[in-house]
Enzyme design. Structure first.
Site, PDB file in Angstrom:
ATOM      1  N   ILE A  13       0.945  -1.121  -0.127  1.00 32.80           N
ATOM      2  CA  ILE A  13       0.079   0.130   0.012  1.00 32.80           C
ATOM      3  C   ILE A  13       0.923   1.234   0.061  1.00 32.80           C
ATOM      4  O   ILE A  13       0.682   2.266  -0.762  1.00 32.80           O
ATOM      5  CB  ILE A  13      -0.870   0.042   1.364  1.00 32.80           C
ATOM      6  N   LEU A  34      12.999  -2.495   4.318  1.00 30.72           N
ATOM      7  CA  LEU A  34      13.200  -3.419   3.209  1.00 30.72           C
ATOM      8  C   LEU A  34      13.218  -5.008   3.954  1.00 30.72           C
ATOM      9  O   LEU A  34      14.255  -5.347   4.029  1.00 30.72           O
ATOM     10  CB  LEU A  34      14.473  -3.223   2.415  1.00 30.72           C
ATOM     11  N   THR A 133      -5.748  -0.977  10.420  1.00 33.39           N
ATOM     12  CA  THR A 133      -6.878  -1.955  10.045  1.00 33.39           C
ATOM     13  C   THR A 133      -7.972  -2.021  10.503  1.00 33.39           C
ATOM     14  O   THR A 133      -8.067  -1.922  11.953  1.00 33.39           O
ATOM     15  CB  THR A 133      -6.076  -3.425  10.078  1.00 33.39           C
ATOM     16  N   GLU A 135      -9.112  -4.968  11.346  1.00 30.31           N
ATOM     17  CA  GLU A 135      -9.075  -6.302  12.248  1.00 30.31           C
ATOM     18  C   GLU A 135      -8.861  -5.835  13.708  1.00 30.31           C
ATOM     19  O   GLU A 135      -9.294  -6.745  14.570  1.00 30.31           O
ATOM     20  CB  GLU A 135      -7.680  -7.055  11.833  1.00 30.31           C
ATOM     21  N   TYR A 158      -1.277 -10.027  15.019  1.00 32.71           N
ATOM     22  CA  TYR A 158      -1.189  -8.970  14.116  1.00 32.71           C
ATOM     23  C   TYR A 158      -1.941  -7.914  14.418  1.00 32.71           C
ATOM     24  O   TYR A 158      -1.694  -6.766  14.778  1.00 32.71           O
ATOM     25  CB  TYR A 158      -1.417  -9.373  12.754  1.00 32.71           C
ATOM     26  N   LYS A 162      -1.447  -3.869  15.917  1.00 36.13           N
ATOM     27  CA  LYS A 162      -2.058  -2.946  15.392  1.00 36.13           C
ATOM     28  C   LYS A 162      -2.811  -2.029  16.271  1.00 36.13           C
ATOM     29  O   LYS A 162      -2.859  -0.718  16.387  1.00 36.13           O
ATOM     30  CB  LYS A 162      -2.749  -2.983  14.244  1.00 36.13           C
ATOM     31  N   ASN A 187      -9.453  -5.127   3.973  1.00 39.29           N
ATOM     32  CA  ASN A 187      -8.545  -5.479   3.074  1.00 39.29           C
ATOM     33  C   ASN A 187      -8.516  -5.064   1.784  1.00 39.29           C
ATOM     34  O   ASN A 187      -9.239  -4.686   1.100  1.00 39.29           O
ATOM     35  CB  ASN A 187      -8.935  -7.109   2.974  1.00 39.29           C
ATOM     36  N   ASN A 188      -7.246  -4.876   1.474  1.00 44.00           N
ATOM     37  CA  ASN A 188      -6.721  -4.214   0.130  1.00 44.00           C
ATOM     38  C   ASN A 188      -6.384  -5.434  -0.776  1.00 44.00           C
ATOM     39  O   ASN A 188      -5.942  -6.325  -0.449  1.00 44.00           O
ATOM     40  CB  ASN A 188      -5.497  -3.506   0.509  1.00 44.00           C
ATOM     41  N   ARG A 222     -14.883 -10.694   3.720  1.00 45.23           N
ATOM     42  CA  ARG A 222     -13.925  -9.270   3.820  1.00 45.23           C
ATOM     43  C   ARG A 222     -14.559  -8.299   3.067  1.00 45.23           C
ATOM     44  O   ARG A 222     -15.164  -8.789   1.993  1.00 45.23           O
ATOM     45  CB  ARG A 222     -12.492  -9.755   3.525  1.00 45.23           C
TER      46      ARG A 222
HETATM   47  P1  NAD Z   1       3.376  -4.801   3.352  1.00 42.80           P
HETATM   48  O1  NAD Z   1       3.852  -5.734   4.300  1.00 42.80           O
HETATM   49  O2  NAD Z   1       3.316  -4.879   1.924  1.00 42.80           O
HETATM   50  O3  NAD Z   1       4.564  -3.476   3.580  1.00 42.80           O
HETATM   51  C1  NAD Z   1       5.000  -3.143   4.801  1.00 42.80           C
HETATM   52  C2  NAD Z   1       6.264  -2.276   4.466  1.00 42.80           C
HETATM   53  O4  NAD Z   1       6.799  -1.590   5.795  1.00 42.80           O
HETATM   54  C3  NAD Z   1       7.414  -3.159   3.834  1.00 42.80           C
HETATM   55  O5  NAD Z   1       8.076  -2.573   2.570  1.00 42.80           O
HETATM   56  C4  NAD Z   1       8.537  -3.174   4.955  1.00 42.80           C
HETATM   57  O6  NAD Z   1       9.924  -3.343   4.338  1.00 42.80           O
HETATM   58  C5  NAD Z   1       8.231  -2.149   5.637  1.00 42.80           C
HETATM   59  N1  NAD Z   1       8.843  -2.265   7.104  1.00 42.80           N
HETATM   60  C6  NAD Z   1       8.532  -3.109   8.070  1.00 42.80           C
HETATM   61  N2  NAD Z   1       9.134  -2.656   9.172  1.00 42.80           N
HETATM   62  C7  NAD Z   1       9.715  -1.781   9.240  1.00 42.80           C
HETATM   63  C8  NAD Z   1      10.401  -0.865  10.008  1.00 42.80           C
HETATM   64  N3  NAD Z   1      10.747  -1.346  11.214  1.00 42.80           N
HETATM   65  N4  NAD Z   1      10.915   0.357   9.592  1.00 42.80           N
HETATM   66  C9  NAD Z   1      10.552   0.886   8.594  1.00 42.80           C
HETATM   67  N5  NAD Z   1       9.952  -0.083   7.494  1.00 42.80           N
HETATM   68  C10 NAD Z   1       9.507  -1.284   7.725  1.00 42.80           C
HETATM   69  O7  NAD Z   1       2.217  -3.908   3.978  1.00 42.80           O
HETATM   70  P2  NAD Z   1       0.851  -3.236   3.386  1.00 42.80           P
HETATM   71  O8  NAD Z   1      -0.092  -4.377   3.163  1.00 42.80           O
HETATM   72  O9  NAD Z   1       1.529  -2.344   2.354  1.00 42.80           O
HETATM   73  O10 NAD Z   1       0.278  -2.572   4.707  1.00 42.80           O
HETATM   74  C11 NAD Z   1       0.648  -1.154   4.901  1.00 42.80           C
HETATM   75  C12 NAD Z   1       0.008  -0.654   6.145  1.00 42.80           C
HETATM   76  O11 NAD Z   1      -1.406  -0.853   6.035  1.00 42.80           O
HETATM   77  C13 NAD Z   1       0.246  -1.707   7.485  1.00 42.80           C
HETATM   78  O12 NAD Z   1       0.408  -0.823   8.681  1.00 42.80           O
HETATM   79  C14 NAD Z   1      -1.013  -2.708   7.581  1.00 42.80           C
HETATM   80  O13 NAD Z   1      -1.010  -2.915   8.853  1.00 42.80           O
HETATM   81  C15 NAD Z   1      -2.121  -1.606   7.076  1.00 42.80           C
HETATM   82  N6  NAD Z   1      -3.108  -2.545   6.622  1.00 42.80           N
HETATM   83  C16 NAD Z   1      -2.836  -3.345   5.379  1.00 42.80           C
HETATM   84  C17 NAD Z   1      -4.010  -3.833   4.927  1.00 42.80           C
HETATM   85  C18 NAD Z   1      -4.096  -4.835   3.866  1.00 42.80           C
HETATM   86  O14 NAD Z   1      -5.044  -5.432   3.147  1.00 42.80           O
HETATM   87  N7  NAD Z   1      -2.895  -4.935   3.171  1.00 42.80           N
HETATM   88  C19 NAD Z   1      -5.328  -3.651   5.425  1.00 42.80           C
HETATM   89  C20 NAD Z   1      -5.530  -2.736   6.389  1.00 42.80           C
HETATM   90  C21 NAD Z   1      -4.198  -2.102   7.096  1.00 42.80           C
END
Ligand code: NAD
Length: 349
Positions: A13, A34, A133, A135, A158, A162, A187-188, A222
């Site tokens: 995202i 990363l 999220t 969740e 998880y 959060k 959920n994205n 979802r």
């Molecule tokens: P993702 O796992 O694809 O990406 C997470 C990114 O954070 C990665 O690039 C990782 O390298 C980076 N990262 C992890 N720990 C780190 C740290 N300590 N310092 C710096 N960077 C760090 O996640 P996503 O799906 O893109 O989700 C992004 C956000 O949205 C998250 O906070 C997640 O909880 C929230 N979210 C996601 C969804 C979904 O459906 N994917 C839904 C609701 C909320």
């Protein structure tokens, strides 16, 4: 045009948000550790663009974050960085605390100290937007929707991590006056999603002619949100959200898992039929459920619509079709991941 500090901007995202923000004319300082989920190939189109400054580092590294804030003077911080996969949190809950809880705390402390040093318009316009999220609200029965007033009841390691970070954000607003905003989304799905998550996993396995694993009875629901819609909502909240508030973001697209998988199969039958002539649906295999699998999530995004005029542009049908096509057109992006540490195996069983 603003300078934004975006964390986790090499993830699914976050990277979609960075691409949109750069296209809108903003400058982005992109801080990402990363981890396995971060992928700079997603940002390849920004190579040479001096409005994208990538920094590899941890949100919990106070010295680094403090230096970045002092030197780049962002107008806002948008915090995407997290460990994000429920199944991985079942296998290794402890790995979710350093980033999602302690890391967020470090980032908040740096943001507070930076914001305290700002004056005038810079101070009043500064925002800390935390991406979270749905969740955190736990699980719904057949009826009802999560609103911003739904009590927190996280069920997985998880979502507990959060929820903890959301509470810290709330506390930093109430205790120190930090101008925070929180978004809780469903959920994205869409381009650049790591193939451990349901939709890209099913697309990859279907293209390979492998069994399509569906957890339990496949009836978990979802509310699917196209990632570009989500990023648009975050931009809207950043612009006009009321300080200290939380906003739910949903796609108005409730689907159970088996329907999602069958929809992907039907699209693939059309655009990439199996050589054998068999239907992709014949690959569906029900597997042991995820422990503690929440039954249903559904979002009431009325607040975001009424206050900020946001509604999703995509229906599930248009979003899923665009997503399947994107994965067909970007096989090398997926292959780059599958050549590394993850080969579509089951996690969190
Ligand atoms: P993702 O796992 O694809 O990406 C997470 C990114 O954070 C990665 O690039 C990782 O390298 C980076 N990262 C992890 N720990 C780190 C740290 N300590 N310092 C710096 N960077 C760090 O996640 P996503 O799906 O893109 O989700 C992004 C956000 O949205 C998250 O906070 C997640 O909880 C929230 N979210 C996601 C969804 C979904 O459906 N994917 C839904 C609701 C909320």
């Amino acid at each position: 045009m603003k300078t934004l500090l975006v964390t986790g901007g090499a993830g699914f995202i976050g990277a979609n948000f960075v691409l949109q923000a750069i296209a809108a004319g903003h400058t982005v300082v992109n801080l990402d550790k990363l981890t396995y989920a971060g992928n700079l190939r997603t940002l390849a189109s920004l190579e040479g663009n001096d409005r994208h400054i990538f920094v590899q580092g941890d949100i919990g590294d106070r010295a680094l974050v403090g230096k970045l804030l002092a030197s780049r003077r962002p107008a806002a911080i948008v915090n995407f960085a997290a460990e994000s996969h429920v199944d991985r949190s079942i296998d290794g809950p402890a790995e979710f605390i350093p980033t999602n809880v302690v890391g967020t705390l470090g980032l908040l402390e740096c943001a507070r100290d930076y914001w305290r040093g700002l004056a005038g318009h810079e101070s009043s316009a500064f925002r800390f937007l935390h991406v979270s999220t749905d969740e955190v609200y736990g699980s719904l029965g057949n009826d009802g929707l999560f609103t911003e007033a739904t009590p927190y009841a996280p069920n997985s390691p998880y979502s507990a991590s959060k929820a903890s970070s959301d509470h810290l954000v709330r506390a930093f607003h109430h205790t120190y006056g930090l101008p925070t905003l929180t978004t809780n989304c469903s959920n994205n799905y869409g381009p650049f999603q790591f193939p451990e998550k349901l939709i890209p996993l099913v697309i990859q396995k279907a293209l390979a002619g492998e069994p399509l694993p569906v957890y339990g009875d496949g009836l978990n629901v979802r509310d699917w949100l196209f990632v570009e819609d989500h990023c648009g909502a975050i931009a809207r909240v950043l612009e006009g959200g009321r300080v200290g508030e939380t906003y739910n973001v949903g796609g108005n697209s409730e689907r159970n898992n088996i329907t999602v998988v069958k929809t992907i199969c039907a699209i693939l039958d059309e655009v990439s039929p199996m050589a054998s002539g068999a239907k992709h649906e014949t690959l569906i295999t029900f597997v042991r459920d995820r422990p503690g699998h929440d039954r249903r999530y559904a979002i009431d995004a009325t607040k975001l619509k009424d206050e900020l005029g946001w509604t999703p542009a995509h229906t599930f049908d248009s979003g899923i079709r665009a997503t399947v096509q994107w994965y067909l057109d970007n096989k090398s992006w997926v292959q780059g991941i599958l050549d590394g540490s993850y080969q579509l195996e089951r996690l969190g069983a």
